[in-house]
Write a protein that holds these residues in place. Structure first.
Motif, short mmCIF file in Angstrom:
data_model
loop_
_atom_site.label_atom_id
_atom_site.label_comp_id
_atom_site.label_asym_id
_atom_site.label_seq_id
_atom_site.Cartn_x
_atom_site.Cartn_y
_atom_site.Cartn_z
N VAL A 291 20.88 -6.71 -0.65
CA VAL A 291 20.11 -6.82 0.29
C VAL A 291 18.78 -7.64 0.06
O VAL A 291 18.36 -8.53 0.75
CB VAL A 291 19.68 -5.54 1.00
N GLY A 292 18.29 -7.51 -0.95
CA GLY A 292 17.26 -8.26 -1.65
C GLY A 292 16.98 -7.85 -3.03
O GLY A 292 17.76 -7.29 -3.67
N PRO A 293 16.08 -8.39 -3.65
CA PRO A 293 15.63 -8.26 -5.04
C PRO A 293 15.35 -6.88 -5.51
O PRO A 293 15.31 -6.40 -6.91
CB PRO A 293 14.50 -9.10 -5.54
N LEU A 294 14.74 -5.95 -4.72
CA LEU A 294 14.80 -4.33 -4.88
C LEU A 294 15.96 -3.58 -4.56
O LEU A 294 15.75 -2.43 -4.20
CB LEU A 294 13.44 -4.24 -4.18
N LEU B 126 13.52 -5.55 1.38
CA LEU B 126 13.72 -6.18 0.06
C LEU B 126 14.80 -5.27 -0.39
O LEU B 126 15.22 -5.50 -1.60
CB LEU B 126 12.63 -6.01 -0.76
N GLY B 127 15.05 -4.13 0.17
CA GLY B 127 16.15 -3.35 -0.41
C GLY B 127 15.65 -1.93 -1.12
O GLY B 127 16.66 -1.36 -1.65
N LEU C 234 5.52 -10.69 -2.22
CA LEU C 234 4.96 -12.15 -1.48
C LEU C 234 6.05 -12.85 -0.95
O LEU C 234 6.09 -13.76 -0.01
CB LEU C 234 4.31 -12.84 -2.81
N SER C 235 7.31 -12.72 -1.46
CA SER C 235 8.70 -13.22 -0.97
C SER C 235 8.73 -12.95 0.58
O SER C 235 9.61 -13.78 1.27
CB SER C 235 9.73 -12.91 -1.81
N TRP D 218 3.78 -17.00 -4.32
CA TRP D 218 3.91 -16.81 -5.71
C TRP D 218 3.92 -18.19 -6.59
O TRP D 218 4.63 -19.05 -6.06
CB TRP D 218 5.16 -16.03 -6.23
N ARG D 219 3.08 -18.44 -7.60
CA ARG D 219 2.94 -19.78 -7.82
C ARG D 219 3.41 -19.95 -9.29
O ARG D 219 2.76 -19.39 -10.43
CB ARG D 219 1.28 -20.15 -7.93
N ASP D 220 4.68 -20.45 -9.31
CA ASP D 220 5.70 -20.67 -10.61
C ASP D 220 4.63 -21.62 -11.50
O ASP D 220 4.95 -21.44 -12.60
CB ASP D 220 6.91 -21.04 -10.24
N ALA D 221 3.84 -22.50 -11.01
CA ALA D 221 3.22 -23.47 -11.68
C ALA D 221 2.15 -22.93 -12.73
O ALA D 221 2.11 -23.28 -13.73
CB ALA D 221 2.55 -24.53 -10.76
#
Length: 566
Positions: free
Chosen positions: A123-126, A178-179, A299-300, A315-318
């Motif tokens: 469903v999601g990352p969680l 998020l699951g 944040l997603s 979320w800032r990957d940089a």
């Protein structure tokens, strides 16, 4: 106002209902030994009640669990049942839960397994990850008491409010998307304004590592539950240290982000509407990378579209990549990372275990090749004054009302007075100006450290105590100044576990001059504190959560390795 016997009966009925919600098969057959007989109920003590498979699951961190549940290797049901069992045991050992809804959680887990079976994806990352929540978050069909007897069976004390039983907080909605599997809500001190967790419903929440001591507050139930591995990750709130203190007292990681990063919409609170120093939501977990998993996942969900106070700041990957580049340079022996150490704030002297913990961190940083400088900022007395003026600005009107719903008494640990003097509008404006000026002074000081680091930029973070003491003896919480200054400044901060108090090491030195060192308080009970977790606080610049979390994953691991080698 209800009579004394009425609120006591209500509290007792609620307390019993929590125990009754624990399945018979998970109830302890014999009384729990006293704290003098068995101080530490973590590790092997709680493991005796669990199967090997349950231990394997519950002692995995959130990242590893999600890796299994999102790929179908572990079922959501099996994982949920394991954590429900361990949470049930944890509550019977240290009184850390306010709400138990294991049956509903298992039904949710079954739906997740069915979804995966049909769609061959999560469903999601969680997906399938059990997540615990501090008892401020509203969940459909579940009470939110926040420790108040007068809130039992109501919506925040309002008996006829249609939101009772139907309202869900924004964070709850996002976690479901998020699951995540929600299965319990954890204990808090009534009002939330205390460094220990105590209320008239469940009593006192004890520290699992040393049951003579406190689990901290106000997210104390979260800290205690995780110390017993009854939760792999969860969320608390923080207005003066309420995430970092329980994390530090229970050998955990806990993030207090800057305001505007996490959604607070729809959560209960004390002094709702006070905005001089905002309470914020943040994750707690046994590992640093678990904090990152939860923070990034929320944040997603783009919470800025659902909470008007959340900044549109994904979320800032940089920033992560830039920070990782600095870390790789350091690992290659060419560090340009610089940190400051504040051994004491000039106000509250620290106990020997805390002083030793900071020294261990300083030594570890130096061994890693990082630059370390002392931290001598603008007066922390000013920060304390600003914080407490904020806490007392309504003269106690809010808590007086909510205690009055049942007639229950206020615990001695609660910081707020019931009969104070409300600030006028002009006095509130004056307070806000003073806070802004202090923030500017602190910002300028931080920038000035570029002249001392040798890196061409200011320090990358500050290490300091979480509290003057380790997990505290009941009724002896000393001060919130070490965490509260961060709330005044609105900086992100993470608790990092370091070591444990040791009565054979944390003793008065034989050298009289050393014993008189001004920032160490030698008047402490070494025997009682023995075994208490010792953590430190790592503070970053405002809205730099990506950087501080990335550094925490690296530094936490390295500090643990360095301390373990001693």
């Amino acid at each position: 106002m209800a009579s004394n016997s009425t609120w006591r009966a209500q509290a007792e009925a609620k307390r019993q209902s929590i125990l009754d919600a624990i399945p018979e098969k998970w109830r302890l057959a014999t009384p729990v030994p006293s704290a003098t007989e068995v101080r530490d109920v973590t590790g092997s003590y709680i493991q005796q009640f669990l199967s090997k498979r349950e231990i394997e699951i519950t002692e995995s961190d959130a990242v590893d669990i999600a890796a299994q549940t999102t790929t179908g290797r572990w079922s959501a049901v099996e994982v949920t049942e394991a954590f429900c069992h361990r949470a049930a045991l944890a509550h019977q050992l240290v009184s850390c839960l306010h709400e138990v809804f294991f049956d509903a959680a298992i039904e949710d887990a079954k739906k997740l397994d069915a979804y995966f079976a049909e769609h061959k994806k999560a469903v999601g990352p969680l997906h399938g990850l059990p997540v615990s929540l501090k008892d401020q978050f509203h969940i459909k069909g579940i009470d939110t008491t926040m420790g108040y007897v007068g809130w039992i069976g109501t919506f925040q004390g309002e008996k006829e409010d249609p939101r009772f039983g139907t309202k869900e907080s924004e964070l709850v909605r996002e976690l479901r998307n998020l699951g995540a599997v929600l299965y319990c809500k954890t204990s808090v001190p009534t009002t939330l304004m205390a460094g220990e967790t105590v209320n008239n419903i469940i009593g006192y929440t004890w520290n699992p590592k040393n049951r003579l001591l406190s689990s901290g507050g106000s997210s104390g139930g979260e800290g205690a539950l995780m110390a017993l591995r009854g939760s792999p990750a969860g969320f608390g709130t923080d207005i003066g240290g309420s995430i970092r203190i329980p994390a530090g007292f229970n050998h955990l990681y806990g993030l207090r982000p800057s305001s505007g990063r996490m959604p607070y919409e729809g959560a209960a609170n004390s002094m709702d509407g006070q905005s001089t120093v905002l309470s914020v939501i943040g994750p707690l977990a046994p590992t640093a990378r678990s904090l990152t998993l939860l923070f990034k996942a929320v944040l997603s969900q783009q919470p800025w579209y659902h909470d008007p106070l959340v900044l549109e700041l994904p979320w800032r990957d940089a920033i992560v990549e830039e920070t990782r580049s600095l870390i790789e340079q350091a690992k290659a022996g060419n560090s340009t990372l610089a940190f400051a150490i504040m051994h004491w704030n000039g106000v509250d002297r620290v106990h020997p275990p805390i002083a030793r913990g900071l020294k261990l961190v300083e030594q570890a940083l130096q061994k890693m090749g990082h630059r370390v400088i002392p931290w001598n900022p603008p007066s922390h007395t000013t920060a304390d004054q600003l914080l407490f003026k904020t806490f007392f600005m309504d003269g106690g009107v809010d808590i007086k009302h909510h205690f009055g719903l049942s007639g229950e008494p206020k615990a001695s640990q609660v910081l707020i007075v019931e009969d104070g003097i409300e600030l006028s509008v002009s006095q509130l404006a004056e307070l806000n100006v003073a806070k802004r000026e202090y923030q500017k002074q602190y910002l300028d000081y931080w920038n000035s450290t570029a002249e001392l680091t040798g890196t061409g930029r200011p320090v990358d973070g500050i290490f300091c105590p979480i509290a003057p003491h380790a997990a505290i003896i009941p009724n002896q919480f000393g001060a919130v100044g070490y965490t509260g200054f961060v709330n005044v400044l609105d900086y992100p901060s993470v608790s990092i576990p370091v070591t444990f108090a040791d009565k054979t090491i944390d003793v008065r030195p034989t050298n009289p001059s050393a014993a008189l060192e001004e920032h160490i308080e030698w008047n402490y009970d070494a025997d009682t504190y023995d075994g208490a977790p010792v953590g430190v606080q790592f503070v970053g610049r405002r809205l730099q959560e990506e950087k501080i979390l990335t550094l925490t994953e690296y530094l936490g691991e390295e500090i643990s390795r360095a301390v373990g080698a001693k």
